[in-house]
Design an enzyme around this catalytic site. Structure first.
Site, PDB file in Angstrom:
ATOM      1  N   GLN A  42       2.242  -2.694   4.448  1.00 28.11           N
ATOM      2  CA  GLN A  42       2.911  -1.528   5.063  1.00 28.11           C
ATOM      3  C   GLN A  42       3.544  -1.899   6.402  1.00 28.11           C
ATOM      4  OE1 GLN A  42      -0.064  -1.368   3.562  1.00 28.11           O
ATOM      5  NE2 GLN A  42      -0.432   0.607   2.614  1.00 28.11           N
TER       6      GLN A  42
ATOM      7  N   ARG B  81       3.518   7.470   0.549  1.00 29.03           N
ATOM      8  CA  ARG B  81       2.159   7.178   1.000  1.00 29.03           C
ATOM      9  C   ARG B  81       2.079   7.541   2.480  1.00 29.03           C
ATOM     10  NH1 ARG B  81       3.867   4.701   4.731  1.00 29.03           N
ATOM     11  NH2 ARG B  81       1.732   4.162   5.236  1.00 29.03           N
ATOM     12  N   GLY B  82       0.854   7.451   3.012  1.00 31.17           N
ATOM     13  CA  GLY B  82       0.652   7.942   4.381  1.00 31.17           C
ATOM     14  C   GLY B  82       0.116   9.367   4.283  1.00 31.17           C
ATOM     15  N   ALA B  83      -0.960   9.641   5.032  1.00 33.47           N
ATOM     16  CA  ALA B  83      -1.696  10.897   4.831  1.00 33.47           C
ATOM     17  C   ALA B  83      -0.830  12.163   4.916  1.00 33.47           C
ATOM     18  CB  ALA B  83      -2.858  10.946   5.821  1.00 33.47           C
TER      19      ALA B  83
ATOM     20  N   ASP C 197      -6.399   8.682   8.159  1.00 29.31           N
ATOM     21  CA  ASP C 197      -6.326   9.411   6.886  1.00 29.31           C
ATOM     22  C   ASP C 197      -7.325  10.555   6.842  1.00 29.31           C
ATOM     23  OD1 ASP C 197      -5.151   6.646   6.223  1.00 29.31           O
ATOM     24  OD2 ASP C 197      -4.560   7.966   4.583  1.00 29.31           O
TER      25      ASP C 197
ATOM     26  N   ASN D 144      -9.186   5.010   8.137  1.00 26.22           N
ATOM     27  CA  ASN D 144      -7.777   4.604   8.155  1.00 26.22           C
ATOM     28  C   ASN D 144      -7.640   3.302   7.372  1.00 26.22           C
ATOM     29  OD1 ASN D 144      -5.058   5.150   9.097  1.00 26.22           O
ATOM     30  ND2 ASN D 144      -5.280   3.353  10.401  1.00 26.22           N
ATOM     31  N   LYS D 145      -6.440   2.796   7.311  1.00 25.71           N
ATOM     32  CA  LYS D 145      -6.113   1.599   6.517  1.00 25.71           C
ATOM     33  C   LYS D 145      -7.120   0.480   6.747  1.00 25.71           C
ATOM     34  CE  LYS D 145      -3.649   1.252   4.047  1.00 25.71           C
ATOM     35  NZ  LYS D 145      -4.066   1.448   2.611  1.00 25.71           N
TER      36      LYS D 145
ATOM     37  N   ARG E 204      -4.912  10.754  -5.030  1.00 26.15           N
ATOM     38  CA  ARG E 204      -5.538   9.746  -4.150  1.00 26.15           C
ATOM     39  C   ARG E 204      -6.700  10.437  -3.428  1.00 26.15           C
ATOM     40  NH1 ARG E 204      -1.774   6.103  -0.487  1.00 26.15           N
ATOM     41  NH2 ARG E 204      -3.551   4.709  -0.650  1.00 26.15           N
TER      42      ARG E 204
HETATM   43  O1  MRU Z   1      -2.470   3.469   1.688  1.00 25.50           O
HETATM   44  P1  MRU Z   1      -1.530   4.169   2.625  1.00 25.50           P
HETATM   45  O2  MRU Z   1      -0.297   3.389   2.913  1.00 25.50           O
HETATM   46  O3  MRU Z   1      -1.253   5.580   2.184  1.00 25.50           O
HETATM   47  O4  MRU Z   1      -2.342   4.265   3.984  1.00 25.50           O
HETATM   48  C1  MRU Z   1      -1.743   4.873   5.084  1.00 25.50           C
HETATM   49  C2  MRU Z   1      -2.550   4.776   6.306  1.00 25.50           C
HETATM   50  O5  MRU Z   1      -3.669   4.297   6.309  1.00 25.50           O
HETATM   51  C3  MRU Z   1      -1.975   5.378   7.548  1.00 25.50           C
HETATM   52  O6  MRU Z   1      -2.374   4.657   8.673  1.00 25.50           O
HETATM   53  C4  MRU Z   1      -2.488   6.814   7.678  1.00 25.50           C
HETATM   54  O7  MRU Z   1      -2.159   7.542   6.532  1.00 25.50           O
HETATM   55  C5  MRU Z   1      -1.940   7.496   8.861  1.00 25.50           C
HETATM   56  S1  MRU Z   1      -0.208   7.719   8.646  1.00 25.50           S
HETATM   57  C6  MRU Z   1       0.407   8.893   9.553  1.00 25.50           C
END
Ligand code: MRU
Length: 367
Positions: free
Chosen positions: A209, A63-65, A250, A260-261, A106
């Protein structure tokens, strides 16, 4: 940025504070560190085809963009390898179907579509050995991400004065990227420069996270961290304990809105109220000039179970429902600095974003 460097996709263990890589391509095998199992167990999974890669992204093995984009790119290589040898002339059609499948994993992080579109472009221009060329492109996407993170790390750290403390959110580190991290990359660089007094991390309900991944990463790389519940942020900032909030993104839309999250927008509002500066670190692969503003972004809705349960145990009263959007939109006017590998944009807006996108395109043509 020029192509591949020695730092490539391996961890730079010599510099300290940067020892983790969660996506590996070795001996024709994709390996992913299963982020659902951290911090208890370090289990590696090896998805063998596009369907398995899609599940790994959808189910948050990775996970993470940026990490999602890189994994998707390797997924295209797996698909090409499978179909090129076995499907005769139909192999390209099968590959395109797999591209669509992976792209559906996603919806919110634009890096997924961005990486797949790069792979598709590579496919269209491929010569006699398309599988090898696709692998080269996937490796390039991976390596460029790490390079961008190092540049952002230096630029972001340059904005932080010695003795300052920061709050970060979600996980934006090596686990969320090709390596080093976006917001966490800034923190790594600032820590290495001896600038940071304290690093606070929000636990990031419901998936945790912050508590599970950011704390694990920082502990592993010997950067002390203070975890806090997400609802402690106002008290922290009111008490003057941090001077910067630093997050990733994201997607950043044409007007500078930051997706973002879930919870990021609350942090930005609180930060503005208490005069704490708000920094977003995101590579240009996270920019989405095609969408005018954050209201146009599809926000992923995840299972109510993530809210109703904790560590596999039901915590909510029987019969309660739950609303569980995975991301929110932080209006551009709440962002003090957007840090990218093409430079720092202060107070991002439509004009500044246009310039950034143009600079990035020019750079790509030069590379
Ligand atoms: O749902 P996730 O864990 O994939 O969400 C991740 C985030 O929101 C991060 O902050 C975002 O992807 C930036 S990570 C370099």
């Amino acid at each position: 940025m020029n192509g591949l460097t020695d730092n490539s996709c391996g961890a730079d263990t010599t510099s300290g504070h940067d020892t983790i890589r969660a996506i590996r391509w070795r001996d024709d095998t994709l390996s992913l560190l299963d982020q659902r199992r951290l911090p208890e167990e370090e289990i590696w999974l090896c998805p063998g085809d596009a369907a398995a890669v899609t599940s790994a992204i959808r189910d948050m093995v990775v996970r993470g963009a940026p990490a999602i984009g890189i994994t998707a790119a390797y997924g295209v290589v797996l698909s090409a390898r499978q179909h090129y040898r076995s499907s005769g002339k139909a192999w390209q059609e099968k590959l395109v179907a797999d591209l669509e499948l992976i792209g559906s994993a996603r919806p919110t992080a634009v890096n997924l579509a961005w990486a797949l579109s790069r792979m598709q472009e590579c496919l269209q221009q491929a010569g006699t050995d398309p599988v090898a060329e696709l692998l080269e492109e996937a490796r390039r996407i991976h390596t460029e991400d790490i390079e961008a993170n190092h540049i952002m790390g230096e630029l972001g750290a340059g904005l932080i004065d010695a003795g300052m403390s920061v709050l970060t959110y979600c996980n934006t580190g090596s686990l969320a990227t090709g390596g080093y991290g976006t917001a966490l990359g800034v923190i790594r660089s600032a820590w290495r420069a001896g600038k940071l007094r304290e690093v606070f991390a929000g636990e990031t309900r419901p998936w945790l996270q912050g508590a599970r991944l950011t704390a694990w990463e920082l502990m592993r790389d010997r950067i002390p961290v203070m975890l806090m519940t997400d609802n402690s942020a106002a008290a922290l900032m009111q008490g003057g304990r941090v001077q910067w909030v630093i997050t990733g993104a994201d997607r950043v839309t044409a007007n500078g809105d930051v997706i973002n999250k879930i919870g990021t927008c609350s942090l930005a509002i609180i930060a503005r109220h208490y005069g704490v500066r708000f920094m977003v670190a995101a590579p240009c692969s996270t920019l989405d000039p095609a969408l005018a503003d954050g209201a146009q972004v599809e926000i992923e809705q995840r299972s109510p179970d993530e809210v109703l349960n904790l560590a596999g145990r039901r915590i909510a009263a029987a019969g309660a429902g739950a609303w569980n959007p995975a991301f929110d939109v932080t209006p551009a006017e709440l962002v003090d600095c957007l840090v990218t590998e093409q430079g720092v944009v202060r107070r991002p807006d439509r004009e500044a974003l246009k310039g950034l996108v143009a600079a990035n395109q020019t750079q790509k043509q030069l590379d």
